[in-house]
Design a protein around this motif. Structure first.
Motif, mmCIF file in Angstrom:
data_model
loop_
_atom_site.group_PDB
_atom_site.id
_atom_site.type_symbol
_atom_site.label_atom_id
_atom_site.label_comp_id
_atom_site.label_asym_id
_atom_site.label_seq_id
_atom_site.Cartn_x
_atom_site.Cartn_y
_atom_site.Cartn_z
ATOM 1 N N ARG A 153 -8.836 19.694 -22.981
ATOM 2 C CA ARG A 153 -9.716 19.332 -24.099
ATOM 3 C C ARG A 153 -11.113 18.960 -23.598
ATOM 4 O O ARG A 153 -12.122 19.360 -24.187
ATOM 5 C CB ARG A 153 -9.098 18.179 -24.899
ATOM 6 N N HIS A 154 -11.172 18.178 -22.520
ATOM 7 C CA HIS A 154 -12.477 17.850 -21.931
ATOM 8 C C HIS A 154 -13.233 19.128 -21.568
ATOM 9 O O HIS A 154 -14.415 19.284 -21.893
ATOM 10 C CB HIS A 154 -12.296 17.028 -20.647
ATOM 11 N N LEU A 155 -12.564 20.032 -20.882
ATOM 12 C CA LEU A 155 -13.227 21.249 -20.418
ATOM 13 C C LEU A 155 -13.706 22.106 -21.587
ATOM 14 O O LEU A 155 -14.816 22.668 -21.551
ATOM 15 C CB LEU A 155 -12.279 22.048 -19.525
ATOM 16 N N ARG A 156 -12.903 22.210 -22.629
ATOM 17 C CA ARG A 156 -13.300 22.999 -23.797
ATOM 18 C C ARG A 156 -14.503 22.372 -24.501
ATOM 19 O O ARG A 156 -15.431 23.079 -24.921
ATOM 20 C CB ARG A 156 -12.128 23.136 -24.763
ATOM 21 N N LEU A 157 -14.475 21.055 -24.645
ATOM 22 C CA LEU A 157 -15.589 20.379 -25.314
ATOM 23 C C LEU A 157 -16.866 20.493 -24.486
ATOM 24 O O LEU A 157 -17.951 20.694 -25.036
ATOM 25 C CB LEU A 157 -15.234 18.914 -25.552
#
Length: 275
Positions: A37-41
Motif C-alpha cells: 500500500r505504501h509503494l502504491r500510494l
C-alpha cells in the motif's frame, strides 16, 4: 523526492504468535500488505525512489519485494541493532537523507487514506511539513503535536503541564523535509548516536529540529481522514473493520483528490488510535 520508510522494529507490543511473527509492514489488509500500500500510494504521488530501513526479519520484506516484482526496486538499508531504537534506524539512512532533494520520512506501520499522502506531497515547492490530526483520543500513547502561531513547538507523548499552544493534535508519523531540513535532521540524529542516545525514538530528533527554529516547518491538517497506527493486537482488527472500509477502492492507483476534509467526513473515535 525520495521516501524513507522505517520498518526495522520487531513490534513486540503486537504480540504475534511465535510461529507467525511478521514485520508490521507485511501485515495484510484487503489483500495487500502495508508495504505494498505504501509503494502504491507513493507511486501514485510520483515518488519512485524508495529506501526501506529494515532490521528484524528483513529477509521476509525482501521476499515481498520479489513477490511484487516492484520496479524500480526499493533500496534496502539494514539496522542490525534495530532493538535499540528508531533514532539508530534513521541514522542508518544518513546517505539517503543527505544526498539532496526532498525526503519523506514515514513510519511503516500505518494504514491510511490516500488523501493523507496527498496532503504530505502537495505543492511543487520544496518544504518541511508535518501532518496533524486534531481529532484524537487523549492518553499516553499518541505522539502529540502542539502548534503555536502556525509553528510546531512540541512533538512528544508526554507534555509539560505549563506548555502553551494554540492547537494540539496527533502526529501521523509522516514528515516531509526539503534538502537543508533533511541534512539538518541527519546531523541531529548523528549527534544522538554519538552521545549515546541511539535508543531514543526518532521523533525526539525531529522535535529538536522543530524547536531549534533553524528550518521553517508547515503544518498540514488531515483531521477527518481515516488512519491508524498499528501497535497493539486490537489495532489489527480495528484497522480491518473500521479503517479499511473507509479507504477508496484502487487506493494508490487513482488520481488524488486533495479537497479538504469537511465536518461530514465519516469518523469513528476509539481508544486505540483509529483515525
Amino acid at each position: 523526492m525520495r521516501a524513507i520508510i522505517l520498518a526495522a522494529g520487531r513490534g513486540v507490543r503486537l504480540k504475534q504468535a511465535a510461529d507467525e511473527e511478521l514485520p508490521k509492514c507485511l501485515l495484510p489488509f484487503g489483500g495487500m500488505t502495508l508495504l505494498e500500500r505504501h509503494l502504491r500510494l507513493l507511486r501514485a504521488a510520483g515518488v519512485e525512489e524508495v529506501v526501506l530501513a529494515l532490521g528484524w526479519r528483513h529477509e521476509l520484506v525482501a521476499a515481498e519485494l520479489d513477490r511484487l516484482a516492484w520496479r524500480p526496486r526499493p533500496q534496502i538499508v539494514l539496522n542490525p541493532r534495530y532493538e535499540l531504537g528508531s533514532v539508530l534506524t534513521v541514522h542508518t539512512t544518513r546517505e539517503a537523507m543527505t544526498r539532496g532533494g526532498e525526503v519523506l520520512l514515514m513510519d511503516a506501520d500505518v494504514l491510511y487514506h490516500d488523501q493523507i499522502m496527498a496532503a504530505l506531497v502537495a505543492g511543487a515547492k520544496p518544504v518541511n511539513r508535518v501532518l496533524i490530526d486534531r481529532d484524537f483520543e487523549a492518553g499516553d500513547e499518541p505522539v502529540k503535536l502542539c502548534v503555536r502561531a502556525g509553528v510546531p513547538i512540541e512533538l512528544r507523548k508526554q507534555l509539560a503541564p505549563d506548555l502553551e499552544y494554540d492547537t494540539i493534535g496527533e502526529s501521523v508519523g509522516f514528515f516531509r523535509f526539503d534538502a537543508p531540513g533533511a541534512r539538518r535532521l541527519a546531523a541531529i540524529v548523528s549527534d544522538y548516536v554519538g552521545s549515546e542516545r541511539a535508543n531514543m525514538p526518532h521523533e525526539e530528533a525531529v522535535r529538536d529540529l522543530f524547536r531549534e527554529g533553524s528550518q521553517a516547518v508547515e503544518v498540514a491538517d488531515v483531521s477527518g481522514l481515516p488512519w491508524i497506527e498499528i501497535d497493539f493486537p486490537n489495532d489489527v482488527s480495528r484497522a480491518a473493520q473500521e479503517v479499511l472500509p473507509q479507504l477508496r477502492p484502487g487506493t494508490g492507483l487513482d488520481l488524488f483528490d486533495i479537497r479538504r476534509p469537511t465536518a461530514t467526513d465519516p469518523r469513528k473515535k476509539t481508544e486505540s488510535n483509529v483515525k
